[in-house]
Design an enzyme around this catalytic site. Structure first.
Site, short mmCIF file in Angstrom:
data_model
loop_
_atom_site.label_atom_id
_atom_site.label_comp_id
_atom_site.label_asym_id
_atom_site.label_seq_id
_atom_site.Cartn_x
_atom_site.Cartn_y
_atom_site.Cartn_z
N ILE A 277 0.83 -1.13 -0.06
CA ILE A 277 0.12 0.03 0.11
C ILE A 277 0.83 0.96 -0.08
CG2 ILE A 277 -1.73 1.14 1.03
CD1 ILE A 277 -2.75 -1.37 2.28
N ASN B 197 1.74 5.51 -1.16
CA ASN B 197 0.79 6.70 -0.70
C ASN B 197 -0.13 7.10 -2.04
OD1 ASN B 197 1.44 7.92 1.61
ND2 ASN B 197 3.52 7.78 1.08
N ARG C 293 -0.67 4.18 -4.78
CA ARG C 293 -1.60 3.01 -5.41
C ARG C 293 -1.38 1.91 -4.42
NH1 ARG C 293 0.26 2.48 -11.38
NH2 ARG C 293 2.42 2.43 -10.46
N LYS D 116 -0.46 -2.12 -4.77
CA LYS D 116 0.06 -2.93 -5.74
C LYS D 116 -0.15 -4.38 -5.08
CE LYS D 116 3.18 0.25 -6.01
NZ LYS D 116 2.80 1.54 -5.38
N TYR E 136 19.55 2.43 9.69
CA TYR E 136 18.76 3.61 10.03
C TYR E 136 18.86 3.72 11.71
CZ TYR E 136 15.53 6.30 7.34
OH TYR E 136 15.04 7.49 6.53
N GLY F 169 10.79 3.79 6.17
CA GLY F 169 9.67 3.18 5.40
C GLY F 169 9.66 1.67 5.08
N ALA F 170 8.47 1.06 5.39
CA ALA F 170 8.55 -0.48 5.27
C ALA F 170 8.71 -0.66 3.68
CB ALA F 170 7.10 -0.90 5.50
N ASP F 171 8.21 0.34 2.86
CA ASP F 171 8.28 0.12 1.23
C ASP F 171 9.90 0.03 0.78
OD1 ASP F 171 8.48 2.84 2.11
OD2 ASP F 171 7.28 3.48 0.00
N THR G 109 8.06 27.44 -21.58
CA THR G 109 7.81 27.21 -20.16
C THR G 109 7.55 25.40 -19.91
OG1 THR G 109 6.44 29.13 -20.20
CG2 THR G 109 6.00 27.51 -18.23
N1 LIG Z 1 -2.19 4.51 -13.27
C1 LIG Z 1 -1.69 5.36 -12.61
N2 LIG Z 1 -2.22 5.94 -11.29
C2 LIG Z 1 -1.70 6.76 -10.67
N3 LIG Z 1 -0.47 7.03 -10.69
C3 LIG Z 1 0.23 6.60 -11.58
C4 LIG Z 1 -0.41 5.86 -12.72
N4 LIG Z 1 0.66 5.45 -13.54
C5 LIG Z 1 1.78 6.09 -13.23
N5 LIG Z 1 1.39 6.77 -12.05
C6 LIG Z 1 2.55 7.59 -11.45
O1 LIG Z 1 3.02 6.54 -10.41
C7 LIG Z 1 3.38 7.59 -9.19
C8 LIG Z 1 2.95 6.74 -8.09
O2 LIG Z 1 4.00 5.85 -8.03
P1 LIG Z 1 3.92 4.32 -7.44
O3 LIG Z 1 2.57 3.70 -7.48
O4 LIG Z 1 5.00 3.79 -7.74
O5 LIG Z 1 4.17 4.93 -6.06
P2 LIG Z 1 3.34 5.00 -4.63
O6 LIG Z 1 2.04 4.14 -4.66
O7 LIG Z 1 2.87 6.37 -4.09
O8 LIG Z 1 4.18 4.46 -3.75
P3 LIG Z 1 5.15 5.13 -2.78
O9 LIG Z 1 4.16 5.67 -1.41
O10 LIG Z 1 5.94 3.80 -2.19
O11 LIG Z 1 5.90 6.17 -3.29
C9 LIG Z 1 2.29 8.90 -9.58
O12 LIG Z 1 2.88 9.93 -8.82
C10 LIG Z 1 1.85 8.89 -10.95
O13 LIG Z 1 2.94 9.81 -11.33
C1 LIG Z 2 9.36 8.01 2.15
C2 LIG Z 2 8.28 7.32 1.59
C3 LIG Z 2 6.78 8.23 1.58
C4 LIG Z 2 8.36 6.57 0.13
O1 LIG Z 2 7.26 6.02 -0.11
C5 LIG Z 2 8.01 6.08 2.82
O2 LIG Z 2 8.97 5.25 2.68
C6 LIG Z 2 7.82 6.66 4.12
O3 LIG Z 2 6.76 7.14 4.37
N1 LIG Z 2 9.02 6.63 4.90
C7 LIG Z 2 8.81 6.94 6.20
C8 LIG Z 2 10.26 7.96 6.90
C9 LIG Z 2 11.41 7.49 6.00
O4 LIG Z 2 11.61 6.21 5.50
O5 LIG Z 2 12.48 7.91 6.76
#
Ligand SMILES: Nc1ncnc2c1ncn2[C@@H]1O[C@H](COP(=O)(O)OP(=O)(O)OP(=O)(O)O)[C@@H](O)[C@H]1O
Ligand SMILES: CC(C)(CO)[C@@H](O)C(=O)NCCC(=O)O
Length: 270
Positions: A7, A9, A11, A13, A94, A101-103, A184
């Site tokens: 999960i 921020n 999406r 997966k 760390y 972050g767990a991710d 721009t």
């Molecule tokens: N179908 C989509 N829906 C939403 N975002 C998308 C999509 N395809 C590409 N993106 C891009 O993916 C980015 C989010 O990336 P991703 O899903 O890898 O990370 P996340 O869910 O935010 O995870 P984390 O929190 O780990 O960064 C968005 O900022 C956008 O630019």
């Molecule tokens: C940095 C993000 C937002 C990346 O998804 C996540 O890993 C997170 O919330 N981390 C906690 C703070 C840290 O990793 O220091």
């Protein structure tokens, strides 16, 4: 058979691993948060009957509870992992390990598991998600590889959005990435690409200066399309400048799911 949940921020997966701990790439799904309920019909459509789930979340607790509730309908218990979950492949240095972050933690494990053939080299893993994270791993000497630290910066889309939301004249839209933009849209796209690739190259160079071999550059995340051209070019230039063998950036689409798949074989509920 394990369901794998990441999960983020933006999406969610979802992946699937067989009893051998291998991720079945044909069973991969990405959903926006609001569509979390689509997981049950997706499992049914794919004929998947997971007996347990491993997950991580960097988003709200409410989403975690919602997912737990959904999975109860199919008698599937979920175990949540975080950056304190031990892994034989990697040590977390760390200052406060539970704050990583767990991710980031699971993605590094996934990268190490997938790039096993390069285990003697340092690795820089970049995730271009909502936030961009750039994490460096030094290879194992005696025991586990070491996570030596990393950067957090706004992801590519967030950079675009923050300019559009906080200025009167910039607005939305993409332009060509060029050296000296004269319009721009191109100035913004080139600026975002330069900021992202500059941060990546900084960490790659710092890793290289540790004299432990040429670092492998591994990238992932939904924001990749916005900056990949710039990153690939800047990386090739960097390697040529240092007279190193030219190699492409490695694209690993779902490292967190790969890390969770690896953990299905080594993690047991206490
Ligand atoms: N179908 C989509 N829906 C939403 N975002 C998308 C999509 N395809 C590409 N993106 C891009 O993916 C980015 C989010 O990336 P991703 O899903 O890898 O990370 P996340 O869910 O935010 O995870 P984390 O929190 O780990 O960064 C968005 O900022 C956008 O630019
Ligand atoms: C940095 C993000 C937002 C990346 O998804 C996540 O890993 C997170 O919330 N981390 C906690 C703070 C840290 O990793 O220091």
């Amino acid at each position: 058979m394990s369901l794998l949940i990441d999960i983020g921020n933006t999406r969610i997966k979802i992946g699937y691993a067989g009893s051998d701990g291998r991720r079945q790439q044909q069973h991969t799904l990405a959903l926006p948060h609001q569509q979390i309920e689509a997981i049950l019909p997706w499992l049914e459509e794919h004929g998947l009957r997971p007996t347990r789930a491993l997950g991580i979340s960097v988003a709200s607790k409410a989403l975690m509870y919602q997912l737990e509730g959904l999975l109860q309908h199919i008698q599937c218990n979920i175990s949540w992992l975080d950056a304190t979950t031990p892994c034989p492949l990697l040590h977390n240095n760390y200052e406060q390990p539970d704050r990583l972050g767990a991710d980031r933690w699971l993605a590094m494990i996934g990268v190490l598991a997938q790039q096993h053939q390069h285990r003697s080299r340092p690795i820089v893993h970049v995730s271009f998600g909502t936030a961009t994270t750039i994490d460096t791993i030094m290879p194992a000497t005696t025991c586990a590889a070491q996570f030596i630290g990393g950067l957090i910066l706004p992801g590519p889309q967030l950079m675009y959005d923050s300019l559009a939301d906080n200025t009167a004249q910039l607005g939305n839209g993409l332009g060509n990435i060029t050296a000296f933009p004269l319009a721009t849209r191109s100035a913004i796209s080139s600026g975002v690409a330069a900021a992202q690739s500059g941060a990546v190259l900084r960490q790659w160079q710092l890793a290289w200066q540790q004299h432990r071999g040429t670092p492998l550059l591994v990238c992932s995340g939904g924001g990749w399309d916005l900056i990949q051209e710039e990153i690939q070019n800047a990386y090739q230039q960097q390697l040529q400048l240092l007279h190193l063998a030219v190699e492409p950036v490695i694209w690993q689409p779902m490292p967190v799911l790969d890390g969770l798949a690896y953990m299905t074989t080594s993690f047991r509920n206490p």
